[in-house]
Write a protein that holds these residues in place. Sequence first.
Motif, short mmCIF file in Angstrom:
data_model
loop_
_atom_site.label_atom_id
_atom_site.label_comp_id
_atom_site.label_asym_id
_atom_site.label_seq_id
_atom_site.Cartn_x
_atom_site.Cartn_y
_atom_site.Cartn_z
N ALA A 43 0.81 -1.22 0.00
CA ALA A 43 0.00 0.00 0.00
C ALA A 43 0.85 1.27 0.00
N ALA A 44 2.17 1.11 0.19
CA ALA A 44 3.04 2.28 0.15
C ALA A 44 3.77 2.41 -1.20
N SER A 45 3.51 1.46 -2.13
CA SER A 45 4.14 1.52 -3.46
C SER A 45 3.25 2.34 -4.39
N LEU A 46 3.44 3.65 -4.37
CA LEU A 46 2.48 4.48 -5.10
C LEU A 46 2.93 4.82 -6.51
N GLN A 47 3.92 4.06 -7.03
CA GLN A 47 4.38 4.29 -8.40
C GLN A 47 3.67 3.41 -9.40
N HIS A 48 2.88 2.45 -8.93
CA HIS A 48 2.22 1.55 -9.89
C HIS A 48 0.87 1.06 -9.38
N GLY A 68 0.26 -1.12 -6.15
CA GLY A 68 0.24 -0.32 -4.94
C GLY A 68 -1.05 0.47 -4.81
N TRP A 69 -1.54 1.04 -5.93
CA TRP A 69 -2.76 1.86 -5.87
C TRP A 69 -3.95 1.03 -5.39
N ILE A 70 -4.03 -0.20 -5.91
CA ILE A 70 -5.16 -1.07 -5.53
C ILE A 70 -5.09 -1.39 -4.04
N ALA A 71 -3.89 -1.71 -3.56
CA ALA A 71 -3.71 -2.02 -2.14
C ALA A 71 -4.05 -0.79 -1.29
N LYS A 72 -3.57 0.35 -1.73
CA LYS A 72 -3.80 1.60 -0.99
C LYS A 72 -5.30 1.91 -0.91
N ALA A 80 10.10 3.60 7.94
CA ALA A 80 9.89 4.39 6.74
C ALA A 80 8.78 5.42 6.87
N GLY A 81 8.15 5.48 8.05
CA GLY A 81 7.19 6.56 8.27
C GLY A 81 5.78 6.32 7.79
N HIS A 82 5.32 5.07 7.83
CA HIS A 82 3.93 4.79 7.48
C HIS A 82 3.02 5.35 8.57
N GLY A 140 6.10 0.36 9.07
CA GLY A 140 5.99 -1.06 8.72
C GLY A 140 4.94 -1.24 7.64
N THR A 141 5.21 -2.16 6.71
CA THR A 141 4.28 -2.44 5.62
C THR A 141 2.93 -2.86 6.18
N LEU A 142 1.87 -2.25 5.67
CA LEU A 142 0.54 -2.54 6.20
C LEU A 142 0.07 -3.93 5.82
#
Length: 391
Positions: free
Chosen positions: A35-40, A43-47, A233-235, A242-244
């Motif tokens: 959900a923090a990978s906002l380049q593709h 990530g958008w779907i997870a977010k 990483a500041g989530h 931490g990765t959600l």
Amino acid sequence: MMKSPVYMDYHATTPVDTRVLDAMMPFYTEHFGNAASLQHRFGWIAKEAVENGRRKIAEAIHAEPHEIIFTSGATESNNLAIKGVAESLREKGNHIITTQIEHKCVLDSCKRLEQKGFDVTYLPVDTFGKVNVENVSKAITNKTILVSIMAANNEIGTIQPIEEIGTLCAERGIIFHTDATQAVGKFSNDVKRMNIHLLSFASHKMYGPKGVGALYVRSHHPRVAIQTQMDGAGHEHGVRSGTLNVPGIVGFGKAVQIAIGEMEGENLRILNLRNRLKDKLLKIEQTSLNGHPTERLPHNLNITFHGVRGDQLMTEIKDVAVSAGSACVSEEIGDTDYSHVLRAIGLTPEDGRSTIRFGLGRFTTEEEVDFAAERFSHAVRALRTYSLEGV
Ligand SMILES: *Cc1c(COP(=O)(O)O)cnc(C)c1O
């Protein structure tokens, strides 16, 4: 057909509702993005899924979505709330008020802070397990920075006057945290109306998956600042890195939506079953009910079977999964080996060790209630006969 063993330990955890599992499944395999990978797109779907979950979770407690911080469960939420406030308000004061009947993760967070120079008041409760608001007020000093009092107790089911405590704290300008792990989905928790500043809860207590929880952190009137306990990483606005857990959050959102949506009808159904079980068990000689007679969780029952040890009862009755009053016993022998909650409401060590907690839930049936009542009646009488013969 009734399944065996019968599960009556819904305060410890609950099964995942299949509607929740169905919602989660695509997020393990097909939509596996970070959900923090906002380049593709992955990530958008997870977010988007995370933000959907966040919205549902916020709605359930009348909060704003950005006020929800995802954690691994209520233990982490409570640690983050208590230690986070203590560290961020250290300059202002070092006094914390809580109660003697909190969950271990609250008590132990407070103990840790005591080692670091904080003063903690552990308020007593009455024989029903209720906190007196007047006592909270009297305990406040000019060094008090935090009040942490649970919404409903996980052993005896007693519900606390959270709104009154919230109002008191707001008037005195003190941060108020509540562990609402047993309360969300059971009764209305409105963080605005109840003047709650921080609220902890977990998915697995409401038919969602394990390993995901939330902390509500108020963002205005007042804005509550908490010191990060997990650097990275500041989530989550930098509060919890931490990765959600994307599938977990999707499941949590679905679980809370179902719990709130079906709350009224379910509470009534479960309350009727609980009262049926209570009436049957209290018909056994020398039994007594612990906790408040009316202001208690609808699915909770806590009963002392005088003169019969809880661990022996559970050994005798392997086909009903319950818990001894002492969910968090210490290894030591002596009067510390019974629940701190039962001790706080004045039970003797002997009675404390003769106490059983029953937790009913979404999948409990009348047949199961009757079966459990029958098994307990039989076993209690049998064990009392043995012990008489043994004299
Ligand atoms: C279960 C429970 C916790 C701990 O929650 P986890 O999600 O298992 O860490 C804390 N407080 C209360 C009141 C609970 O019932």
